[in-house]
Design an enzyme around this catalytic site. Structure first.
Site, PDB file in Angstrom:
ATOM      1  N   CYS A  69      49.431 -43.213 115.573  1.00  0.00           N
ATOM      2  CA  CYS A  69      50.208 -44.252 116.256  1.00  0.00           C
ATOM      3  C   CYS A  69      50.996 -45.090 115.243  1.00  0.00           C
ATOM      4  CB  CYS A  69      49.274 -45.147 117.073  1.00  0.00           C
ATOM      5  SG  CYS A  69      50.148 -46.391 118.032  1.00  0.00           S
ATOM      6  N   CYS A  73      47.820 -52.302 114.768  1.00  0.00           N
ATOM      7  CA  CYS A  73      46.689 -53.070 115.331  1.00  0.00           C
ATOM      8  C   CYS A  73      45.490 -52.970 114.371  1.00  0.00           C
ATOM      9  CB  CYS A  73      46.337 -52.548 116.720  1.00  0.00           C
ATOM     10  SG  CYS A  73      47.796 -52.375 117.784  1.00  0.00           S
ATOM     11  N   CYS A  76      42.262 -50.685 114.947  1.00  0.00           N
ATOM     12  CA  CYS A  76      42.360 -49.391 115.632  1.00  0.00           C
ATOM     13  C   CYS A  76      42.248 -48.171 114.715  1.00  0.00           C
ATOM     14  CB  CYS A  76      43.660 -49.331 116.425  1.00  0.00           C
ATOM     15  SG  CYS A  76      43.746 -47.884 117.487  1.00  0.00           S
ATOM     16  N   CYS A 113      40.487 -42.686 133.350  1.00  0.00           N
ATOM     17  CA  CYS A 113      41.481 -43.418 132.541  1.00  0.00           C
ATOM     18  C   CYS A 113      41.935 -42.555 131.373  1.00  0.00           C
ATOM     19  CB  CYS A 113      40.870 -44.691 131.966  1.00  0.00           C
ATOM     20  SG  CYS A 113      40.208 -45.798 133.201  1.00  0.00           S
ATOM     21  N   CYS A 144      44.077 -44.118 136.096  1.00  0.00           N
ATOM     22  CA  CYS A 144      44.473 -45.201 135.193  1.00  0.00           C
ATOM     23  C   CYS A 144      45.049 -44.550 133.947  1.00  0.00           C
ATOM     24  CB  CYS A 144      43.239 -46.033 134.838  1.00  0.00           C
ATOM     25  SG  CYS A 144      43.566 -47.298 133.589  1.00  0.00           S
ATOM     26  N   CYS A 204      45.293 -53.723 134.582  1.00  0.00           N
ATOM     27  CA  CYS A 204      44.033 -53.783 133.842  1.00  0.00           C
ATOM     28  C   CYS A 204      44.375 -54.385 132.489  1.00  0.00           C
ATOM     29  CB  CYS A 204      43.461 -52.375 133.693  1.00  0.00           C
ATOM     30  SG  CYS A 204      41.987 -52.315 132.646  1.00  0.00           S
ATOM     31  N   ARG A 276      35.163 -55.801 133.055  1.00  0.00           N
ATOM     32  CA  ARG A 276      34.562 -54.561 132.529  1.00  0.00           C
ATOM     33  C   ARG A 276      33.929 -54.777 131.163  1.00  0.00           C
ATOM     34  NH1 ARG A 276      38.398 -50.056 132.584  1.00  0.00           N
ATOM     35  NH2 ARG A 276      37.981 -50.182 134.802  1.00  0.00           N
TER      36      ARG A 276
HETATM   37  N1  SAM Z   1      48.143 -47.517 122.578  1.00  0.00           N
HETATM   38  C1  SAM Z   1      47.776 -48.093 123.795  1.00  0.00           C
HETATM   39  C2  SAM Z   1      47.646 -49.591 123.695  1.00  0.00           C
HETATM   40  O1  SAM Z   1      47.509 -50.108 122.609  1.00  0.00           O
HETATM   41  O2  SAM Z   1      47.682 -50.216 124.746  1.00  0.00           O
HETATM   42  C3  SAM Z   1      46.530 -47.519 124.421  1.00  0.00           C
HETATM   43  C4  SAM Z   1      45.271 -47.288 123.633  1.00  0.00           C
HETATM   44  S1  SAM Z   1      44.508 -48.676 122.814  1.00  0.00           S
HETATM   45  C5  SAM Z   1      43.284 -47.843 121.881  1.00  0.00           C
HETATM   46  C6  SAM Z   1      43.679 -49.569 124.123  1.00  0.00           C
HETATM   47  C7  SAM Z   1      42.805 -50.740 123.767  1.00  0.00           C
HETATM   48  O3  SAM Z   1      41.608 -50.290 123.170  1.00  0.00           O
HETATM   49  C8  SAM Z   1      43.326 -51.767 122.795  1.00  0.00           C
HETATM   50  O4  SAM Z   1      44.209 -52.666 123.379  1.00  0.00           O
HETATM   51  C9  SAM Z   1      42.045 -52.452 122.365  1.00  0.00           C
HETATM   52  O5  SAM Z   1      41.750 -53.542 123.210  1.00  0.00           O
HETATM   53  C10 SAM Z   1      40.981 -51.382 122.535  1.00  0.00           C
HETATM   54  N2  SAM Z   1      40.468 -50.955 121.223  1.00  0.00           N
HETATM   55  C11 SAM Z   1      41.099 -50.189 120.324  1.00  0.00           C
HETATM   56  N3  SAM Z   1      40.342 -50.004 119.222  1.00  0.00           N
HETATM   57  C12 SAM Z   1      39.196 -50.683 119.426  1.00  0.00           C
HETATM   58  C13 SAM Z   1      38.013 -50.906 118.648  1.00  0.00           C
HETATM   59  N4  SAM Z   1      37.891 -50.406 117.433  1.00  0.00           N
HETATM   60  N5  SAM Z   1      37.031 -51.646 119.173  1.00  0.00           N
HETATM   61  C14 SAM Z   1      37.148 -52.164 120.411  1.00  0.00           C
HETATM   62  N6  SAM Z   1      38.241 -52.007 121.189  1.00  0.00           N
HETATM   63  C15 SAM Z   1      39.255 -51.287 120.710  1.00  0.00           C
HETATM   64 FE1  SF4 Z   2      48.403 -47.740 118.680  1.00  0.00          FE
HETATM   65 FE2  SF4 Z   2      45.800 -48.303 118.523  1.00  0.00          FE
HETATM   66 FE3  SF4 Z   2      47.574 -50.291 118.634  1.00  0.00          FE
HETATM   67 FE4  SF4 Z   2      47.166 -48.756 120.820  1.00  0.00          FE
HETATM   68  S1  SF4 Z   2      45.686 -50.129 119.842  1.00  0.00           S
HETATM   69  S2  SF4 Z   2      49.146 -49.441 119.976  1.00  0.00           S
HETATM   70  S3  SF4 Z   2      46.740 -46.773 119.834  1.00  0.00           S
HETATM   71  S4  SF4 Z   2      47.382 -48.766 116.966  1.00  0.00           S
END
Ligand code: SAM
Ligand code: SF4
Ligand code: DTB
Length: 329
Positions: A69, A73, A76, A113, A144, A204, A276
């Site tokens: 990606c 973030c 992530c 989802c 979802c 959501c 959730r």
């Molecule tokens: N890329 C899309 C986005 O950012 O909306 C979808 C996938 S992203 C992994 C969805 C959510 O997963 C993030 O907004 C975050 O809240 C949660 N998430 C991601 N990594 C995480 C982690 N290491 N621990 C807990 N929640 C996590």
């Molecule tokens: Fe990309 Fe992870 Fe951020 Fe979603 S949470 S936008 S998958 S870096």
């Protein structure tokens, strides 16, 4: 003679609607300051006034496109900017997605989802996802997806394919957002949420705790969600799963009682939303999960995998539900 209408005369006979309560950050913070038992009692009262207190909705997650990606973030595993050891994959074939959905349904999930590690879908990305939504919906599951930021028209295409929910988190407090993510803004996320809502898809939206945020930031995060008009239909509260190689790989874990306090505050401030208990459930253990249900959580991710990390086994969840007398919502 022309009829005149008094300026104060109501145009309809419908009773004036009561404006929704707006929550200040200080009011949410005051909930956090309550003695734990008082806070849980309040949350239970609100919960029982709006839901069956022993019913928990179950959604199964599948990563349909993993890793690589563009976004940064800080929590992530799927960001291309950090070396987390995760292999970048292409979009899963439809058949594999449907096999997973079928298995999730057989196990008792009511919603499926599908998550993709995209900043947002390109037009060519969206077409195969629309097929997935159509086919999963046809199996009798709620659908979802979480695909990142949407461009104009994409939410309508998803709605037409049969999408029930779009997951897009605000993740943390407005004032803290820029310390966790710099490649897009909170306003970008709010714009996508607006498109989703306007297309008639359920929202959501939640976030993550344990990012190093202060108690005040947790209050601001909850107030931001609760003051959405309307609040999200589903509110995932994730407990950070620390991922080695990310900037938050060594973040200090949140006190689990504080995690439960946030669940309770979400329940009190968003009485009609599903709250959730999301990522990080494994680490909470059975006792704290039971407390989270008592505090008003009424939805979980169900199945051994989240997107890239582990979740409790479905059989372990079944045993926990049996011990607590919980049933499927
Ligand atoms: N890329 C899309 C986005 O950012 O909306 C979808 C996938 S992203 C992994 C969805 C959510 O997963 C993030 O907004 C975050 O809240 C949660 N998430 C991601 N990594 C995480 C982690 N290491 N621990 C807990 N929640 C996590
Ligand atoms: Fe990309 Fe992870 Fe951020 Fe979603 S949470 S936008 S998958 S870096
Ligand atoms: C949400 O709020 N949590 C889910 C879902 N929405 C997409 C994702 C949790 C991801 C946890 C880390 C991982 O498995 O990669």
């Amino acid at each position: 003679m022309t009829a005149t209408v008094a300026p104060h005369e109501p145009l309809t006979t419908a009773p004036p609607s009561t404006p929704r309560k707006r929550w200040s950050v200080a009011e949410v913070d005051a909930l956090f300051a309550l003695p734990f038992n008082d806070l849980i009692f309040r949350a239970q009262q609100v919960h029982r006034a709006h839901f069956d207190a022993n019913a928990v909705q179950r959604s199964t997650l599948l990563s349909i496109k993993t890793g690589g990606c563009s976004e940064d973030c800080g929590y992530c595993s799927q960001s291309a900017r950090y070396d987390t050891g995760l292999e970048k994959e292409t979009l899963l074939p439809l058949g594999e997605v449907l096999d997973n959905a079928r298995a999730a349904k057989a196990k008792g999930a009511t919603r499926f989802c599908m998550g993709a590690a995209w900043r947002g879908p390109k037009e060519k990305d969206l077409a195969p996802v629309l097929d997935m939504v159509r086919e999963v919906k046809a199996m009798g599951l709620e659908t979802c997806v979480t695909l990142g930021m949407l461009k104009d028209g994409q939410a309508e295409q998803l709605k037409d394919a049969g999408l029930d929910y779009y997951n897009h988190n605000i993740d943390t407090a407005p004032e803290f957002y820029g310390q966790i993510i710099t490649s897009h803004t909170l306003q970008d996320r709010l714009d996508t949420l607006d498109k989703v809502r306007k297309a008639g898809i359920n929202v959501c939206c939640g976030g993550i705790l344990g990012l190093g945020e202060t108690r005040k930031s947790r209050a601001a995060f909850i107030a931001e969600l609760a003051n959405m008009d309307p609040p999200p239909d589903s509110v995932p509260i994730n407990n950070l799963v620390q991922i080695e190689g990310t900037p938050l790989g060594n973040a200090e874990a949140i006190d689990p009682f504080d995690f439960i306090r946030v669940v309770a505050a979400a329940r009190i401030t968003m009485p009609e939303s599903y709250v959730r208990l999301s990522a990080g459930r494994q680490e909470l253990g059975d006792g704290f999960q039971a407390l989270a249900f008592l505090a008003g959580a009424n939805s979980i991710f169900y199945g051994e995998r989240l997107l890239t990390t582990d979740n409790p086994d479905a059989d372990a969840d079944d045993r926990l539900f049996a011990r607590l007398g919980l049933k499927s919502a």
